[in-house]
Enzyme design. Sequence first.
Site, PDB file in Angstrom:
ATOM      1  CG  HIS A 402      -1.779  -1.033   1.525  1.00  0.00           C
ATOM      2  ND1 HIS A 402      -1.415  -2.167   2.180  1.00  0.00           N
ATOM      3  CD2 HIS A 402      -3.093  -1.165   1.238  1.00  0.00           C
ATOM      4  CE1 HIS A 402      -2.465  -2.968   2.277  1.00  0.00           C
ATOM      5  NE2 HIS A 402      -3.494  -2.388   1.709  1.00  0.00           N
ATOM      6  CG  HIS A 571     -11.074 -11.106   2.092  1.00  0.00           C
ATOM      7  ND1 HIS A 571     -10.662 -10.080   1.279  1.00  0.00           N
ATOM      8  CD2 HIS A 571     -10.418 -10.930   3.261  1.00  0.00           C
ATOM      9  CE1 HIS A 571      -9.800  -9.317   1.921  1.00  0.00           C
ATOM     10  NE2 HIS A 571      -9.629  -9.814   3.133  1.00  0.00           N
ATOM     11  CG  ASP A 596      -4.477 -10.760  -1.436  1.00  0.00           C
ATOM     12  OD1 ASP A 596      -3.639 -10.762  -2.367  1.00  0.00           O
ATOM     13  OD2 ASP A 596      -4.816  -9.731  -0.830  1.00  0.00           O
ATOM     14  CG  ASP A 609      -5.247 -11.211   7.060  1.00  0.00           C
ATOM     15  OD1 ASP A 609      -5.990 -11.690   6.191  1.00  0.00           O
ATOM     16  OD2 ASP A 609      -5.164  -9.985   7.294  1.00  0.00           O
ATOM     17  CG  ASP A 639      -3.483  -9.698   2.585  1.00  0.00           C
ATOM     18  OD1 ASP A 639      -2.942  -9.298   3.630  1.00  0.00           O
ATOM     19  OD2 ASP A 639      -4.434  -9.130   2.045  1.00  0.00           O
TER      20      ASP A 639
HETATM   21  C1  XUL Z   1      -7.649  -6.617   4.105  1.00  0.00           C
HETATM   22  C2  XUL Z   1      -6.871  -6.981   2.906  1.00  0.00           C
HETATM   23  C3  XUL Z   1      -5.999  -5.917   2.366  1.00  0.00           C
HETATM   24  C4  XUL Z   1      -5.971  -5.876   0.887  1.00  0.00           C
HETATM   25  C5  XUL Z   1      -5.201  -4.724   0.333  1.00  0.00           C
HETATM   26  O1  XUL Z   1      -8.454  -7.622   4.570  1.00  0.00           O
HETATM   27  O2  XUL Z   1      -6.912  -8.083   2.445  1.00  0.00           O
HETATM   28  O3  XUL Z   1      -4.736  -6.119   2.886  1.00  0.00           O
HETATM   29  O4  XUL Z   1      -5.410  -7.043   0.379  1.00  0.00           O
HETATM   30  O5  XUL Z   1      -5.679  -3.528   0.766  1.00  0.00           O
HETATM   31 CO    CO Z   2      -5.961  -8.986   0.845  1.00  0.00          CO
END
Ligand code: XUL
Ligand code: CO
Length: 736
Positions: A402, A571, A596, A609, A639
């Site tokens: 980011h 997610h 991710d 995560d 991630d």
């Molecule tokens: C949050 C997430 C973030 C995105 C990038 O849950 O996954 O890290 O991958 O903003």
């Molecule tokens: Co992510």
Amino acid sequence: MAYATWLCVVKSDRLSVFFEQPLLVWLKKNLSSTATYDAWSCGWSLVFGSIVRLVESYNSAIATPLVAGNGTTARPRQGVRWVPLAAGFYKLNSDGSRCTNIGYASCGGVIRNDMGGWIICYIRFIGAPHVLVEVDNIVVAKMLSDRHIVSEGNSLEYGWFLGFYHSPCVIREVLRNDMIIGTVAARTHKGYIKSCQPLELGENCDLFAVCLCWLWVLLFCLRFLVLGACFSSLSLSLLIQRFYFFFIKSGLVCMMLENRSMAGRILLLLLSVNVISFIANAVPETCPADLGEKCGEDGEWEGEFFPGVPKIKYEGPSSKNPLAYKWYNAEEVILGKKMKDWLRFSVAFWHTFRGTGADPFGAPTKYWPWEDGTNSIAMAKRRMRANFEFLNKLGVDRWCFHDRDIAPDGKTLQETNSNLDEVVALAKELQGDKIRPLWGTAQLFLHPRYMHGAATSSELGVYAFAAAQVKKAMEVTHYLGGENYVFWGGREGYQTLLNTDMERELDHLARFLEAAVAYKKKIGFNGTLLIEPKPQEPTKHQYDWDAATTLNFLRKYGLLGEFKLNIECNHATLSGHSCHHDLETARINGLLGNIDANTGDPQVGWDTDQFMTDIGEATMVMLSVIKNGGLAPGGFNFDAKLRRESTDVEDLFIAHISGMDTLARGLRNAAKLIEDGSLTELVRKRYSSFDTELGGQIEAGKADFEMLEKKVMEWGEPKVASAKQELAEMIFQSAL
Ligand code: XUL
Ligand code: CO
């Protein structure tokens, strides 16, 4: 009294004019202007009004004795320490109080003799509250001016901190002239009370003391300036609090100097040395103190960040070495493609280099040796060097970031962008020919301005700010040779529909994404734009709920051709699906762009995560990836973060090695399943009734209802075969 009080408040160059005329005349002339007062920032309307009132009441006998004693009745009060007076002195204790809601104040006092015997007390309604309640004492004392009176109270201190601090000597003179010795700050500074009992006070202020006082103030201000510049995260309230303590401390010291004691002066000198050392310490460190040998002359980090960690190699499944790959053999060819090309791993900068282990209940647990506790540019650059050493040792060619992970926020967008440019220039240099960002993104969820969302914020200014931020993040990603750009709408959603115009917010989001597409084309960025679905957290409902919802959104706004999806496993499970489900949803719609790579905890309901370690899950993920023909130009971005309790630098490597090995194993298993073919055959057989002429017609959309009804009449009840789920599971398990 008035003479001395006004000495404190009237500008020195106006004093002669002031003293030339009767006070009331002067007051009438100057009542409406603050230009004449020295310390007008202290709420002079209040002080001023009070003094006027005081002068007025002085003329009409202010003290209203409520009870008069004969000098013998002592009225002890709990918690009040009696300090014996010199013979012949009277002591006046007074205080004021204020009713905050209606704003009225009153004050009262008691006068005792040197034996503690009660003489008289009074109580007065003041009206508007003011800081000079203790000045009343002086008025009372005037009425008894043949006496020596010691006055005690704390309003003078208050007044002093509000703006009188430049003139403690003047106040002292007031008191001395009226044969009263004020015990400024009586409650807080007991020591001073003692030293202020009938003392021999000098005629003038002690210049040495005053100079040292000001030096002290200056040093403290400097220190706060430096600290403020270093720690942009230091909250304003904390600074204010610290300033308050500083005033109390400096007040104390100044008061000690009032006594001109040698001890006081020495103490002040010592404290000043202490402040200078604080200033020196507050200069942003570029090397942590506990690893001094790592710091070069210019404070830059020297040598390796991960000295004990070798370049990670493939050692095969029998290896017991935690710092070696057991399943990931980058160059090995699986189903016609090198493992490194199937997997295209990437390290997430934010988790690996900005993750602290903090959670909503606990402070950070990780203190990497290269961190110096600041968010400075120097620190950002050092972190970037650590990132590239990490990537090189791991043998990973991609990283994700980011904008705000890699460079600190500035005070303005311009300053923030230039911070980013500085760090990105270094990243570009460190990337060399080999390493590239898998994707970049803009951090549109941490800053308070994004509390209502970014592209879906109810505030136009925020929408614009987000656009400017994405513009820059796209430029930077492009400059670094990034292969994709991600939109994760962490706050693009709502907390309640009661205050939300959902239709309008979704329209705004679409406009925002359209503008991003246009800008991508304008700057010649050929990377894929990816949307990363997530159902909730941080908002209750996020618009990109899951792959299917996002697809529908893209379809509705005609954006299907411009975006692909970045499916994050944790997610997907948060939205009630398996990772495999969302991957397949994206894949069969031609939108599987990136993964991710992480996983959640089956017992926990939020985005934990974690690094993926479940071989079964990894195998299903890889089945989708193989069917997709790989992910390029996407890949697998870790991630994922270390658990809060994992605090060794080595754990960063172990976590990535484990995650990479898990997916590599998944790839090997998926390849085994595909090569074996039984699972494919089971599925083929299951639908084989459609591999017929009529099936072909149905699938081609050429079979209408009448035609099908005719067939049913002819065939009667259809035969329904077993789904063979257990067999499918058995075949799957045997490949793991
Ligand atoms: C949050 C997430 C973030 C995105 C990038 O849950 O996954 O890290 O991958 O903003
Ligand atoms: Co992510």
